[in-house]
Design a protein around this motif. Structure first.
Motif, PDB file in Angstrom:
ATOM      1  N   PRO A   1       0.831  -1.382  -0.109  1.00 36.67           N
ATOM      2  CA  PRO A   1      -0.229   0.086   0.013  1.00 36.67           C
ATOM      3  C   PRO A   1       0.884   1.239   0.047  1.00 36.67           C
ATOM      4  CG  PRO A   1      -0.914  -1.504   1.562  1.00 36.67           C
ATOM      5  CD  PRO A   1       0.461  -2.094   0.955  1.00 36.67           C
ATOM      6  N   GLY A   2       1.925   1.447   0.774  1.00 40.70           N
ATOM      7  CA  GLY A   2       2.847   2.602   0.753  1.00 40.70           C
ATOM      8  C   GLY A   2       3.362   2.876  -0.664  1.00 40.70           C
ATOM      9  N   ALA A   3       3.892   1.499  -1.325  1.00 37.30           N
ATOM     10  CA  ALA A   3       4.270   1.930  -2.785  1.00 37.30           C
ATOM     11  C   ALA A   3       3.300   2.362  -3.486  1.00 37.30           C
ATOM     12  CB  ALA A   3       5.202   0.735  -3.270  1.00 37.30           C
ATOM     13  N   MET A   4       2.171   1.863  -3.561  1.00 39.77           N
ATOM     14  CA  MET A   4       0.960   2.312  -4.384  1.00 39.77           C
ATOM     15  C   MET A   4       0.621   3.673  -4.136  1.00 39.77           C
ATOM     16  SD  MET A   4      -1.543  -0.816  -4.996  1.00 39.77           S
ATOM     17  CE  MET A   4      -1.663  -1.205  -3.160  1.00 39.77           C
ATOM     18  N   ARG A   5       0.608   4.115  -2.726  1.00 39.96           N
ATOM     19  CA  ARG A   5       0.370   5.649  -2.644  1.00 39.96           C
ATOM     20  C   ARG A   5       1.517   6.479  -3.201  1.00 39.96           C
ATOM     21  NH1 ARG A   5      -1.786   3.240   2.511  1.00 39.96           N
ATOM     22  NH2 ARG A   5       0.345   3.405   3.395  1.00 39.96           N
ATOM     23  N   GLN A   6       2.693   5.958  -3.439  1.00 36.24           N
ATOM     24  CA  GLN A   6       3.658   6.979  -3.907  1.00 36.24           C
ATOM     25  C   GLN A   6       3.505   7.006  -5.391  1.00 36.24           C
ATOM     26  OE1 GLN A   6       7.647   6.329  -2.736  1.00 36.24           O
ATOM     27  NE2 GLN A   6       8.257   7.724  -4.329  1.00 36.24           N
ATOM     28  N   ALA A   7       3.467   5.580  -6.042  1.00 35.33           N
ATOM     29  CA  ALA A   7       3.354   5.677  -7.541  1.00 35.33           C
ATOM     30  C   ALA A   7       2.161   5.939  -8.291  1.00 35.33           C
ATOM     31  CB  ALA A   7       3.505   4.019  -7.840  1.00 35.33           C
ATOM     32  N   VAL A   8       0.886   5.760  -7.627  1.00 32.57           N
ATOM     33  CA  VAL A   8      -0.169   6.488  -8.232  1.00 32.57           C
ATOM     34  C   VAL A   8      -0.308   7.901  -8.630  1.00 32.57           C
ATOM     35  CG1 VAL A   8      -2.907   6.637  -8.225  1.00 32.57           C
ATOM     36  CG2 VAL A   8      -1.697   4.326  -7.628  1.00 32.57           C
ATOM     37  N   PRO A   9      -0.121   8.689  -7.654  1.00 32.44           N
ATOM     38  CA  PRO A   9      -0.115  10.292  -8.037  1.00 32.44           C
ATOM     39  C   PRO A   9       1.033  10.429  -8.969  1.00 32.44           C
ATOM     40  CG  PRO A   9       0.457   9.764  -5.716  1.00 32.44           C
ATOM     41  CD  PRO A   9      -0.080   8.447  -6.089  1.00 32.44           C
ATOM     42  N   GLU A  10       2.278   9.911  -8.654  1.00 30.22           N
ATOM     43  CA  GLU A  10       3.364  10.077  -9.718  1.00 30.22           C
ATOM     44  C   GLU A  10       2.876   9.643 -11.284  1.00 30.22           C
ATOM     45  OE1 GLU A  10       6.817   7.792  -8.379  1.00 30.22           O
ATOM     46  OE2 GLU A  10       7.457   9.553  -7.141  1.00 30.22           O
ATOM     47  N   ALA A  11       2.412   8.822 -11.393  1.00 27.03           N
ATOM     48  CA  ALA A  11       1.881   8.282 -12.595  1.00 27.03           C
ATOM     49  C   ALA A  11       1.000   9.331 -13.483  1.00 27.03           C
ATOM     50  CB  ALA A  11       1.486   6.839 -12.942  1.00 27.03           C
ATOM     51  N   LEU A  12      -0.053   9.690 -12.351  1.00 25.91           N
ATOM     52  CA  LEU A  12      -1.247  10.298 -12.969  1.00 25.91           C
ATOM     53  C   LEU A  12      -0.667  11.948 -13.206  1.00 25.91           C
ATOM     54  CD1 LEU A  12      -4.135   9.443 -10.423  1.00 25.91           C
ATOM     55  CD2 LEU A  12      -3.943   9.024 -12.875  1.00 25.91           C
ATOM     56  N   ALA A  13       0.418  12.367 -12.599  1.00 23.98           N
ATOM     57  CA  ALA A  13       0.900  13.443 -12.690  1.00 23.98           C
ATOM     58  C   ALA A  13       1.772  13.750 -14.116  1.00 23.98           C
ATOM     59  CB  ALA A  13       1.824  13.840 -11.563  1.00 23.98           C
ATOM     60  N   ALA A  14       2.483  12.536 -14.169  1.00 26.74           N
ATOM     61  CA  ALA A  14       3.276  12.527 -15.247  1.00 26.74           C
ATOM     62  C   ALA A  14       2.512  12.439 -16.686  1.00 26.74           C
ATOM     63  CB  ALA A  14       4.138  11.045 -15.191  1.00 26.74           C
ATOM     64  N   VAL A  15       1.259  11.941 -16.692  1.00 30.03           N
ATOM     65  CA  VAL A  15       0.464  12.077 -17.841  1.00 30.03           C
ATOM     66  C   VAL A  15      -0.562  13.202 -17.799  1.00 30.03           C
ATOM     67  CG1 VAL A  15       0.832   9.385 -18.387  1.00 30.03           C
ATOM     68  CG2 VAL A  15      -1.175  10.500 -16.983  1.00 30.03           C
ATOM     69  N   GLY A  16      -0.368  14.224 -16.786  1.00 37.13           N
ATOM     70  CA  GLY A  16      -1.353  15.321 -16.834  1.00 37.13           C
ATOM     71  C   GLY A  16      -2.751  15.082 -16.379  1.00 37.13           C
ATOM     72  N   LEU A  17      -2.781  14.200 -15.498  1.00 41.32           N
ATOM     73  CA  LEU A  17      -4.019  13.974 -14.721  1.00 41.32           C
ATOM     74  C   LEU A  17      -4.012  14.277 -13.289  1.00 41.32           C
ATOM     75  CD1 LEU A  17      -5.294  10.668 -16.466  1.00 41.32           C
ATOM     76  CD2 LEU A  17      -5.898  13.082 -16.829  1.00 41.32           C
ATOM     77  N   ALA A  18      -3.108  15.079 -12.494  1.00 45.28           N
ATOM     78  CA  ALA A  18      -2.800  15.524 -11.274  1.00 45.28           C
ATOM     79  C   ALA A  18      -4.211  16.065 -10.960  1.00 45.28           C
ATOM     80  CB  ALA A  18      -1.748  16.423 -11.217  1.00 45.28           C
ATOM     81  N   GLY A  19      -4.673  15.597  -9.702  1.00 45.90           N
ATOM     82  CA  GLY A  19      -5.742  16.179  -9.091  1.00 45.90           C
ATOM     83  C   GLY A  19      -7.154  15.578  -9.654  1.00 45.90           C
ATOM     84  N   LEU A  20      -7.158  14.509 -10.652  1.00 46.88           N
ATOM     85  CA  LEU A  20      -8.263  13.702 -11.010  1.00 46.88           C
ATOM     86  C   LEU A  20      -8.380  12.481 -10.608  1.00 46.88           C
ATOM     87  CD1 LEU A  20      -8.425  14.932 -14.776  1.00 46.88           C
ATOM     88  CD2 LEU A  20      -9.335  16.167 -12.788  1.00 46.88           C
ATOM     89  N   GLY A  21      -7.649  12.258  -9.464  1.00 45.90           N
ATOM     90  CA  GLY A  21      -7.849  10.866  -8.916  1.00 45.90           C
ATOM     91  C   GLY A  21      -8.891  10.350  -8.567  1.00 45.90           C
ATOM     92  N   ARG A  22      -9.916  11.078  -8.060  1.00 49.24           N
ATOM     93  CA  ARG A  22     -11.264  10.741  -7.647  1.00 49.24           C
ATOM     94  C   ARG A  22     -12.335  10.850  -8.688  1.00 49.24           C
ATOM     95  NH1 ARG A  22     -11.453   6.938  -4.798  1.00 49.24           N
ATOM     96  NH2 ARG A  22     -13.478   7.364  -4.130  1.00 49.24           N
ATOM     97  N   ARG A  23     -11.947  11.445  -9.793  1.00 46.71           N
ATOM     98  CA  ARG A  23     -12.729  11.377 -10.908  1.00 46.71           C
ATOM     99  C   ARG A  23     -13.440  10.168 -11.491  1.00 46.71           C
ATOM    100  NH1 ARG A  23     -12.920  15.893 -13.492  1.00 46.71           N
ATOM    101  NH2 ARG A  23     -12.634  16.839 -11.249  1.00 46.71           N
ATOM    102  N   ARG A  24     -14.567   9.922 -11.927  1.00 47.07           N
ATOM    103  CA  ARG A  24     -15.129   8.704 -12.318  1.00 47.07           C
ATOM    104  C   ARG A  24     -14.581   8.620 -13.813  1.00 47.07           C
ATOM    105  NH1 ARG A  24     -20.946   8.554 -12.934  1.00 47.07           N
ATOM    106  NH2 ARG A  24     -20.503   6.284 -13.267  1.00 47.07           N
ATOM    107  N   THR A  25     -14.047   7.392 -14.177  1.00 45.77           N
ATOM    108  CA  THR A  25     -13.530   7.269 -15.482  1.00 45.77           C
ATOM    109  C   THR A  25     -14.514   7.341 -16.557  1.00 45.77           C
ATOM    110  OG1 THR A  25     -13.864   4.940 -15.247  1.00 45.77           O
ATOM    111  CG2 THR A  25     -11.763   5.747 -14.475  1.00 45.77           C
ATOM    112  N   VAL A  26     -15.575   7.116 -16.313  1.00 43.29           N
ATOM    113  CA  VAL A  26     -16.750   7.326 -17.553  1.00 43.29           C
ATOM    114  C   VAL A  26     -17.107   8.607 -17.994  1.00 43.29           C
ATOM    115  CG1 VAL A  26     -17.966   5.167 -16.893  1.00 43.29           C
ATOM    116  CG2 VAL A  26     -18.450   6.976 -15.942  1.00 43.29           C
ATOM    117  N   VAL A  27     -16.641   9.578 -17.232  1.00 41.13           N
ATOM    118  CA  VAL A  27     -16.740  10.904 -17.445  1.00 41.13           C
ATOM    119  C   VAL A  27     -15.601  11.732 -18.034  1.00 41.13           C
ATOM    120  CG1 VAL A  27     -18.669  11.513 -15.971  1.00 41.13           C
ATOM    121  CG2 VAL A  27     -16.632  12.224 -15.104  1.00 41.13           C
TER     122      VAL A  27
END
Length: 545
Positions: free
Chosen positions: A136-162
């Motif tokens: 869990p600790g490694a995932m908490r670090q990796a997930v926001p890093e990956a989202l930020a790297a592709v321009g989705l920072a701050g959208l972690g709780r957004r529903r994928t269908v929208v």
């Protein structure tokens, strides 16, 4: 997209990151079950750890099949006849266990939506990590890093269908990158990205390549992005057999003419300046200046997928018969949503849409199809029949069926060859042309096309341009939501830039440079919409489609 270092080159323990792997193909061939001809034949390549292999070829040449084979899905998950040997990091892809390959290979499908499995953005990225037993600790670090790297920072709780199509593609990329695989297989990874996002992602791949922390297999039509990254190029022909293989410069020197004849985009054509594609070749339709009646009109239009996040905001917009309009803007700006509103697939939250004199959302499907044609960003969303021939003739009058056969032949999908095939077995480029044919064959007064050139080789691109020219000459209005600068430069005479759900600029395309027209920044000749802030002052909504 963010400017931080790509997570694959960040510090990671040996258990978190795979080493780059070699790829060895010897006489690889594959024929899908029920198909008379092979998708791939006689493919032999050697890619060293940390290199980038660019795979090019016309639509239907087997590029995606090779990508699926490297990831272990062909022949294990897709039935067919396999030949030759394919070793990925020493594992035989035809016989290795899926978990062993999954630990080594990250894959982004040509259709990104097909690999999104969770309801929330951050959960979708975490899904792959959980299956690899990350803590869990490694995932908490990796997930926001990956989202930020592709321009989705701050959208972690957004529903994928929208998410918009471009945002879905960014999410699929994040899911492949987060586990830090030793081999990255990317099938058209920038097809739905806006120009800014595509260049930023190419820069990320350049960092990975320079650091040699992963081997990259790249299938990509955007030559200005792909060719500078390549260490090796595999060029496939329409029969799935290699045209050439080697270093990029050597392949161009030996086989440039053959590649061009096959329909492969080449680096010196990246700017869209080939004579066959210039705007000057598209004369204004007869009587266009006088034909100014509105074919569609949006007034005070607003829409949101939920009440708290409007996607379209108080928009006024009109289209006239005989116009050819490019709708541009960054991912998530609301282009696809506006397109669907115009043809009645969505109902406004406020304001109104008129198609001629009627509300399109109140028309029966058969009536609407005669007035407006719509091509989805994801072509599979609109397929209804089990065979290509049935799909393109669905609902046609008898007199229109011969026109369907002629149109399919012009689009490189002759019914004698493709009519009995399932639409879902076509390549991505072929699916796009089929979806276009289904809209074009009815000759509606308004054609709304969402990313019409997605996945197209030169031949498909030129054929589509020729057909659209003819329709515009006959008075059809064409609105194309697109990131394709080449298409905008060749076709559009009006460019409408959407950002934050508002029209930021609207004016003649002749004054817009190709990159500007495709949505990077407003051009000097584009007139800002009255009463609106500059585009740079509008905060991104992050949830427009």
């Amino acid at each position: 997209m963010c400017s931080r270092a790509f997570p694959l080159v960040a510090e990671a323990s040996a258990g978190d990151r795979s080493r780059p792997g070699a790829i060895r193909a010897d006489g690889v061939g594959f024929r899908y079950a029920g198909r008379p001809a092979p998708a791939l034949a006689d493919v032999s390549v050697e890619v060293e750890p940390g290199e980038c292999l660019l795979v090019v070829g016309p639509s239907g040449s087997g590029k995606s099949t090779l990508a699926l084979a490297i990831a272990g899905l062909v022949p294990r998950e897709l039935p067919g006849e396999w030949h030759g040997s394919l070793l990925v990091d020493g594992l035989d892809c035809a016989h290795a266990s899926p978990p062993d390959l999954a630990r080594r290979v990250g894959l982004v499908f040509q259709d990104p939506a097909s690999q999104l499995v969770m309801d929330r953005v951050e959960d979708d990225v975490a899904f792959g990590l959980e299956n690899r037993a990350w803590t869990p600790g490694a995932m908490r670090q990796a997930v926001p890093e990956a989202l930020a790297a592709v321009g989705l920072a701050g959208l972690g709780r957004r529903r994928t269908v929208v998410l918009s199509g471009g945002q879905q593609q960014r999410l699929a990329l994040a899911g492949a990158l987060a586990p830090r695989p030793g081999i990255l297989v990317l099938d058209e990874p920038t097809a739905n990205l806006d120009p800014d996002g595509a260049r930023a992602f190419a820069a990320r791949l350049g960092v990975i390549r320079a650091a040699k922390v992963a081997t990259i297999v790249l299938v990509e039509h955007r030559v200005e992005i792909a060719w500078p990254l390549a260490d090796r190029v595999l060029a496939l022909g329409s029969d799935g057999r290699p045209i050439d293989w080697g270093a990029p410069g050597e392949v161009l020197a030996r086989s440039g003419a053959r590649l061009a004849a096959a329909g492969v985009w080449l680096p010196d054509e990246a700017d869209g300046d080939r004579p066959a594609l210039t705007r000057a070749d598209i004369p204004a339709p007869a009587g266009a200046a006088a034909a100014a009646e509105d074919i569609a009109r949006a007034s005070a239009l607003s829409f949101g997928y939920d009440l708290l996040r409007p996607v379209i905001r108080d928009l006024d917009f009109g289209l006239s018969a005989g116009e050819r309009v490019a709708l541009v803007g960054p991912n998530g700006s609301g282009k696809s949503t506006l397109a669907r509103l115009l043809v009645g697939l969505l109902r406004p939250s406020a304001g109104s849409i008129l198609l001629g004199e009627v509300d399109p959302a109140r028309l029966r499907p058969a009536e609407l199809a005669r007035l407006a044609g719509y091509v989805f960003q994801d072509p599979e969303q609109q397929f209804l029949a089990g065979r290509v021939g049935a799909e393109v003739t669905l609902g046609l009058r008898e007199a229109e069926r011969s026109a369907a056969a002629e149109l399919m032949a012009r689009l490189g999908l002759p019914l004698e060859q493709f009519g009995a095939r399932s639409p879902y077995t076509l390549s991505g480029g072929e699916q796009r042309r089929l979806s276009l044919a289904c809209a074009l064959v009815r000759r509606p007064g308004l054609l709304v096309l969402d990313e019409p050139t997605y996945g197209q080789d030169r031949h498909g691109h030129d054929s589509l341009l020729a057909i659209l020219r003819e329709r515009v000459d006959g008075g059809t209005c064409v609105l194309a939501a697109t990131h394709d600068a080449r298409f905008v430069a060749a076709f559009a005479r009006r460019v409408v830039r959407l950002e934050g759900g508002r029209i930021q600029a609207d004016g003649p395309a002749a004054s817009a440079a190709p990159e500007t027209a495709a949505g990077l920044v407003p051009a000097p000749g584009l007139v800002p919409a009255p009463g609106l802030r500059p585009a740079s002052a509008v905060p991104p909504t992050g949830d427009g489609r």
